[in-house]
Scaffold this active site. Structure first.
Site, PDB file in Angstrom:
ATOM      1  N   GLN A  41       0.805  -1.224   0.000  1.00 56.69           N
ATOM      2  CA  GLN A  41       0.000   0.000   0.000  1.00 56.69           C
ATOM      3  C   GLN A  41       0.842   1.280   0.000  1.00 56.69           C
ATOM      4  O   GLN A  41       0.351   2.342  -0.324  1.00 56.69           O
ATOM      5  CB  GLN A  41      -0.949  -0.010   1.206  1.00 56.69           C
ATOM      6  CG  GLN A  41      -2.010  -1.103   1.099  1.00 56.69           C
ATOM      7  CD  GLN A  41      -2.936  -1.146   2.287  1.00 56.69           C
ATOM      8  OE1 GLN A  41      -2.691  -1.876   3.237  1.00 56.69           O
ATOM      9  NE2 GLN A  41      -4.002  -0.377   2.255  1.00 56.69           N
ATOM     10  N   HIS A 135       0.664  -9.274   4.569  1.00 53.96           N
ATOM     11  CA  HIS A 135      -0.443  -8.308   4.571  1.00 53.96           C
ATOM     12  C   HIS A 135      -1.123  -8.375   3.204  1.00 53.96           C
ATOM     13  O   HIS A 135      -0.857  -7.572   2.314  1.00 53.96           O
ATOM     14  CB  HIS A 135       0.071  -6.899   4.883  1.00 53.96           C
ATOM     15  CG  HIS A 135      -1.021  -5.937   5.252  1.00 53.96           C
ATOM     16  ND1 HIS A 135      -1.123  -5.332   6.488  1.00 53.96           N
ATOM     17  CD2 HIS A 135      -2.078  -5.465   4.549  1.00 53.96           C
ATOM     18  CE1 HIS A 135      -2.174  -4.543   6.534  1.00 53.96           C
ATOM     19  NE2 HIS A 135      -2.775  -4.603   5.363  1.00 53.96           N
ATOM     20  N   GLU A 180      -5.625  -9.901   8.795  1.00 54.02           N
ATOM     21  CA  GLU A 180      -7.042 -10.081   8.441  1.00 54.02           C
ATOM     22  C   GLU A 180      -7.304 -11.252   7.485  1.00 54.02           C
ATOM     23  O   GLU A 180      -8.000 -11.089   6.471  1.00 54.02           O
ATOM     24  CB  GLU A 180      -7.618  -8.808   7.821  1.00 54.02           C
ATOM     25  CG  GLU A 180      -7.602  -7.610   8.736  1.00 54.02           C
ATOM     26  CD  GLU A 180      -8.241  -6.360   8.119  1.00 54.02           C
ATOM     27  OE1 GLU A 180      -8.391  -6.313   6.879  1.00 54.02           O
ATOM     28  OE2 GLU A 180      -8.568  -5.442   8.876  1.00 54.02           O
TER      29      GLU A 180
HETATM   30  O1  IFM Z   1      -6.195  -0.570   4.151  1.00 51.56           O
HETATM   31  C1  IFM Z   1      -6.747  -1.613   4.872  1.00 51.56           C
HETATM   32  C2  IFM Z   1      -5.665  -2.509   5.426  1.00 51.56           C
HETATM   33  O2  IFM Z   1      -4.849  -3.003   4.416  1.00 51.56           O
HETATM   34  C3  IFM Z   1      -6.283  -3.685   6.150  1.00 51.56           C
HETATM   35  N1  IFM Z   1      -7.262  -3.274   7.105  1.00 51.56           N
HETATM   36  C4  IFM Z   1      -8.248  -2.304   6.685  1.00 51.56           C
HETATM   37  C5  IFM Z   1      -7.576  -1.121   6.043  1.00 51.56           C
HETATM   38  C6  IFM Z   1      -8.629  -0.067   5.635  1.00 51.56           C
HETATM   39  O3  IFM Z   1      -9.563  -0.609   4.760  1.00 51.56           O
END
Ligand code: IFM
Length: 433
Positions: A41, A135, A180
């Site tokens: 990201q 991630h 997640e």
């Molecule tokens: O940007 C994401 C992250 O990669 C994982 N958890 C939620 C964030 C916001 O949507």
């Protein structure tokens, strides 16, 4: 994967006080106040990753490609310096498997050294490095050989964890194997179901990626029904944790889960079903973990017949979205009650183009965590998502989760007022509410 389109759409797609022994933290409060990023990201040009390829496909579900992202591959030192200057005490970032093992079995010492330098820089600044090993992104070769469904996937992940741990476990404060991995399992309980068009685009995008990779398959954990992949992910967590612990037995290891504050408004049947499917298998896989990473962005209302809208009485933001900073308090309490383990808030945040919303949200959310602590929940820290405005998966660069704005052309970082609000809370050791 998931906060991809926006977080809600991504959900829909998938229809201690533990000591930090290695971190020299001096007399500071051991409660961690942190900000988070994730490799794909923010780094830019993660060209060997599965998601990079999916972004390029025609059709693609991604609003735009990640491209240079925030150029944190080169500007990571500036990012860490901002965290330090704000007065925070932890930096959560992820290491990119696709850079460390760009081809199966070929490990890049240069990239292991790169990430180890970030860990060391954090430590030199008195920041606890909280490191995520996966991630969402995997190497393209891994996705093209079947991803988490391949029988040897857990072993491949453990081998990668071993390499990463050997390079930097000495300095890591808390290790997260996965970010997640349960996200898309929550799909059926979400208000936001994918349209037929979205589903078709996802399938076509994945098929195009398989073809481009010369394979008959291409896996995407958050691109549809994750059910067949979950056993592999759970096993990978166990083997990954064992690999990390074999290198440094006293390093706290866990995984982070997307946990909404689930509120039952019509009998508990749906709530129980959601918990059984979305959280409990992961709690079970993490039975030997040192902590649970909790990531919360919303409250989910579960009625007798299905997910429901937030009650009319719910406070709303200017854009009509519910304002529910207290949700993190509910999920932290639930995760601790369900596992008995210490909780680390590894993500909590708000998509807000008006930074005043974030500046208001942060103290309210932290206060909810503090209330849980007062009630006896052992919370190790609060890590805000995100340090930077960054690539928000399917949604591209439109969402604004950052404490810091990033100019898309120059990569100049501009610290927002909300970051100073958070920094002041961290320096004061809490909201004092
Ligand atoms: O940007 C994401 C992250 O990669 C994982 N958890 C939620 C964030 C916001 O949507």
């Amino acid at each position: 994967m998931a906060g991809m389109i926006d977080r809600r759409q991504a959900l829909a797609l998938g229809a201690a006080a533990i000591a930090t022994p290695a971190v020299a933290r001096g007399p500071r409060d051991p409660f961690l106040w942190g900000a988070a990023t994730a490799g794909h990201q923010v780094e830019g040009n993660n060209i060997n990753a599965d998601i990079w390829l999916l972004e390029q496909m025609k059709p693609t579900l991604f609003a735009e490609p990640s491209g240079d992202a925030c150029d944190s591959l080169h500007r990571w030192d500036e990012d860490v310096a901002i965290v330090e200057a704000l007065g925070l005490t932890a930096y959560r970032f992820s290491v990119e498997w696709a850079r460390i093992e760009p081809a199966e079995g070929q490990f890049s010492q240069a990239f292991l050294d790169h990430y180890a330098r970030i860990v060391d820089r954090c430590r030199a600044s008195g920041l606890a490095p909280v490191v995520t090993f996966n991630h969402f992104t995997t190497p393209r070769w891994f996705a093209a050989r079947g991803g988490w469904e391949a029988p040897d996937a857990p072993m491949l992940f453990a081998r990668y964890c071993d390499r990463v741990a050997r390079a930097m476990a000495h300095g890591i404060s808390h290790a997260l194997t996965f970010n997640e991995p349960n996200l898309s399992i929550g799909g059926p309980w979400s208000r936001f179901q994918p349209s037929a068009k979205m589903r078709a685009t996802t399938q076509a995008m994945i098929a195009a990626a398989a073809k481009a990779s010369g394979s008959d398959r291409f896996s995407l954990l958050n691109g549809g029904d994750p059910t067949p992949m979950i056993p592999g992910v759970l096993r990978a967590h166990r083997l990954g944790r064992a690999a990390i612990k074999a290198v440094r037995g006293d390093l706290p290891v866990g995984l982070s889960l997307a946990i909404s504050d689930d509120v039952s408004i019509g009998g508990d049947t749906l709530l129980a079903a959601k918990r059984r499917a979305s959280y409990e298998p992961f709690f079970e896989a993490g039975r030997d973990d040192d902590f649970v990473g909790v990531q919360t962005y919303e409250r989910t209302y579960l009625g007798a017949d299905g997910p429901a809208d937030a009650p009319k009485s719910t406070e709303r933001r200017a854009d009509g979205k519910p304002y529910e900073p207290g949700a993190i308090g509910g999920s932290v309490r639930y995760a601790h009650k369900a596992t008995g383990k210490p909780i680390l808030v590894t993500e909590n945040g708000i998509d807000a183009s008006d930074d005043r919303d974030r500046a208001r949200f942060i103290p309210d959310a932290v206060a909810a965590v503090e209330a849980a602590r007062r009630d006896g929940v052992p919370v190790l820290g609060y890590i805000h998502w995100s340090l930077l405005d960054n690539f928000e998966w399917f949604s591209g660069y439109k969402p604004r989760y950052g404490l810091v704005a990033v100019d898309r052309a120059t990569f100049k970082r501009t610290v927002k007022p909300s970051a100073h609000v958070f920094g002041a809370i961290a320096r004061a050791g809490g909201t004092k509410r």
